[in-house]
Design an enzyme around this catalytic site. Structure first.
Site, PDB file in Angstrom:
ATOM      1  N   GLY A 193     121.023 124.942  72.205  1.00  0.00           N
ATOM      2  CA  GLY A 193     121.566 126.050  72.978  1.00  0.00           C
ATOM      3  C   GLY A 193     122.171 125.670  74.313  1.00  0.00           C
ATOM      4  N   THR A 219     125.232 124.914  75.169  1.00  0.00           N
ATOM      5  CA  THR A 219     126.507 125.557  75.475  1.00  0.00           C
ATOM      6  C   THR A 219     126.306 127.019  75.839  1.00  0.00           C
ATOM      7  OG1 THR A 219     127.622 124.034  73.966  1.00  0.00           O
ATOM      8  CG2 THR A 219     128.829 126.021  74.604  1.00  0.00           C
ATOM      9  N   PHE A 220     125.458 127.714  75.098  1.00  0.00           N
ATOM     10  CA  PHE A 220     125.187 129.107  75.419  1.00  0.00           C
ATOM     11  C   PHE A 220     124.555 129.226  76.804  1.00  0.00           C
ATOM     12  CE2 PHE A 220     122.512 132.920  75.354  1.00  0.00           C
ATOM     13  CZ  PHE A 220     123.494 133.873  75.128  1.00  0.00           C
ATOM     14  N   LYS A 240     132.982 119.717  80.290  1.00  0.00           N
ATOM     15  CA  LYS A 240     132.302 118.941  79.245  1.00  0.00           C
ATOM     16  C   LYS A 240     132.964 117.565  79.238  1.00  0.00           C
ATOM     17  CE  LYS A 240     129.981 118.594  75.154  1.00  0.00           C
ATOM     18  NZ  LYS A 240     128.620 119.039  74.815  1.00  0.00           N
ATOM     19  N   GLU A 255     128.262 119.996  81.172  1.00  0.00           N
ATOM     20  CA  GLU A 255     127.431 119.966  79.960  1.00  0.00           C
ATOM     21  C   GLU A 255     127.506 118.603  79.298  1.00  0.00           C
ATOM     22  OE1 GLU A 255     126.952 122.037  75.558  1.00  0.00           O
ATOM     23  OE2 GLU A 255     128.392 122.882  76.990  1.00  0.00           O
ATOM     24  N   ALA A 301     126.573 115.621  76.346  1.00  0.00           N
ATOM     25  CA  ALA A 301     126.630 115.534  74.883  1.00  0.00           C
ATOM     26  C   ALA A 301     125.232 115.221  74.374  1.00  0.00           C
ATOM     27  CB  ALA A 301     127.616 114.457  74.448  1.00  0.00           C
ATOM     28  N   GLY A 302     124.613 116.186  73.694  1.00  0.00           N
ATOM     29  CA  GLY A 302     123.264 115.948  73.185  1.00  0.00           C
ATOM     30  C   GLY A 302     122.249 115.816  74.306  1.00  0.00           C
ATOM     31  N   LEU A 304     114.211 127.593  78.305  1.00  0.00           N
ATOM     32  CA  LEU A 304     113.790 127.635  76.908  1.00  0.00           C
ATOM     33  C   LEU A 304     114.608 128.674  76.172  1.00  0.00           C
ATOM     34  CD1 LEU A 304     109.914 127.352  77.335  1.00  0.00           C
ATOM     35  CD2 LEU A 304     111.569 125.540  76.880  1.00  0.00           C
TER      36      LEU A 304
END
Length: 221
Positions: free
Chosen positions: A16, A18-19, A34, A107, A109-110, A175
């Site tokens: 989650g 990206t959200f 990104k 953001e 990557a992983g 979370l």
């Protein structure tokens, strides 16, 4: 004081990030970047997803293009094997934009140990590189699933960041998913800040509701 840079990483893929990044962009009126995108052969990519999630919302962010965009849905290191002309270097990454009055959500990557370069630099090395290249404060938000298994994944991720001398840069955890008070309580017993718990969202109304659960950025100043 310059506005902060918020580096969003995860305990795993598809947790989650990206959200949550979209929520932070909106709530904290931030821009978005990104640095490395993979998987474009099977997905529109996180940059496009952020654009979609933020469309029609109160804040219209500036969204910077990825420095690298790779096709295979793999780690950047593995994806480069299918695009041999690409050779990612840490020195290639420069924080975009000059507007220090606006926060920037970056953001990753992983997760933190995802290999990025052929020299086996990982996300943690990218975070350190970015910290060293700016005078702006850089804070790390770790996103994880709310349910079973997240304690191991979250605590290992945080322990790794601390071992890399990044403890003072950790803002806290978010979370994602059905709320689990037990996991929150355990993480807090380990001294970890829970920034927010984000329920699954499937509509624009859910997105707006989730925004209410994100604290104001000034809370952490």
């Amino acid at each position: 004081m310059s506005s902060p840079i918020i580096f969003v990483t995860g305990t795993d893929t598809d947790v989650g990030k990206t959200f949550v990044s979209a929520l932070l962009v909106q709530k904290w009126e931030a821009n978005y970047w990104k640095p490395v995108q993979t998987g474009l052969e099977s997905d529109v990519g996180d940059t496009a997803t952020i654009e979609q999630l933020c469309a029609g919302q109160r804040h219209e962010p500036h969204i910077f293009e990825p420095r690298y965009a790779l096709q295979k849905p793999l780690s950047p290191l593995a994806a480069m094997e299918y695009e041999p002309t690409v050779d990612i270097q840490l020195s290639d990454f420069h924080i975009p934009g000059q507007n220090t009055d606006c926060p920037l959500v970056i953001e990753g990557a992983g997760g933190v140990y995802v290999p990025l370069t052929k020299e086996l630099h990982i996300t943690t090395d990218l975070i350190k590189h970015l910290i060293g290249s700016t005078n702006r404060p850089v804070k790390i938000v770790v996103v994880g699933r709310s349910g079973l298994g997240t304690l191991n994944h979250m605590l290992l991720t945080l322990e790794h960041l601390c071992a890399a001398n990044l403890e003072n840069h950790i803002l806290g955890c978010i979370l994602n998913g059905k709320r689990n008070p037990g996991n929150v309580k355990v993480l807090q017993r380990y001294g970890r800040r829970i920034i927010a718990e984000v329920d699954h969202c499937s509509t624009d109304e859910d997105f707006v509701t989730a925004l209410d659960g994100i604290p104001n950025l000034a809370t952490f100043s």
